[in-house]
Design an enzyme around this catalytic site. Sequence first.
Site, PDB file in Angstrom:
ATOM      1  N   GLY A 116     -23.325 -30.296 -41.789  1.00 23.64           N
ATOM      2  CA  GLY A 116     -22.396 -29.254 -42.194  1.00 23.64           C
ATOM      3  C   GLY A 116     -21.293 -29.732 -43.116  1.00 23.64           C
ATOM      4  N   ILE A 117     -21.455 -30.929 -43.694  1.00 25.87           N
ATOM      5  CA  ILE A 117     -20.458 -31.503 -44.595  1.00 25.87           C
ATOM      6  C   ILE A 117     -20.891 -31.231 -46.040  1.00 25.87           C
ATOM      7  CG2 ILE A 117     -19.415 -33.656 -45.408  1.00 25.87           C
ATOM      8  CD1 ILE A 117     -19.692 -34.681 -42.512  1.00 25.87           C
ATOM      9  N   THR A 141     -23.993 -27.816 -48.113  1.00 26.66           N
ATOM     10  CA  THR A 141     -23.760 -28.793 -47.049  1.00 26.66           C
ATOM     11  C   THR A 141     -25.042 -29.522 -46.658  1.00 26.66           C
ATOM     12  OG1 THR A 141     -24.145 -27.184 -45.273  1.00 26.66           O
ATOM     13  CG2 THR A 141     -21.895 -27.376 -46.119  1.00 26.66           C
ATOM     14  N   ASP A 142     -24.834 -30.636 -45.964  1.00 27.31           N
ATOM     15  CA  ASP A 142     -25.967 -31.396 -45.439  1.00 27.31           C
ATOM     16  C   ASP A 142     -26.225 -30.972 -43.993  1.00 27.31           C
ATOM     17  OD1 ASP A 142     -23.971 -32.653 -43.917  1.00 27.31           O
ATOM     18  OD2 ASP A 142     -23.977 -34.472 -45.138  1.00 27.31           O
ATOM     19  N   ALA A 143     -27.080 -31.697 -43.303  1.00 26.13           N
ATOM     20  CA  ALA A 143     -27.459 -31.335 -41.937  1.00 26.13           C
ATOM     21  C   ALA A 143     -26.285 -31.381 -40.963  1.00 26.13           C
ATOM     22  CB  ALA A 143     -28.578 -32.249 -41.438  1.00 26.13           C
TER      23      ALA A 143
END
Length: 137
Positions: free
Chosen positions: A21-22, A17-19
């Site tokens: 949360g995706i 995930t990215d920052a």
Amino acid sequence: MGDFNFATEVTVRFAETDAQGIAHHAAYLVWFETARIEYLRRFRGGYLRLREEGVDALTLEAYARYLEAARFDDRLTIRARCGDLRGARFRFEYSVERAGERIAEGWTTHACVSLGDHRPTRVPPWLADAIAEAESL
């Protein structure tokens, strides 16, 4: 190709995930690969058996279409089906679902080659037959 007769599950890991949360778009290709390896494992040991017999399977193309975001700790079902076997080539299609809702879809195309020199070689008959039977259910 018909309906999806095979599925496996994954849980979105924090590292995927990215920052916000995706899940990163590249994680979907990893999930496709996970489903593909598990799909093939059912047939005489799958990908490892292919390699033991001197055959490798290269990925030629990959496509993903994102419909909804997957997030950290989501439990996903990755559905896979295989078809369009022609000579050395074959194609997988995928559906990524969360709680029964499709959130992504895609496909990959592959070619069998001989291990070492990467010369095209037909999909082994035992594998082509096993796929045809699995997909006819």
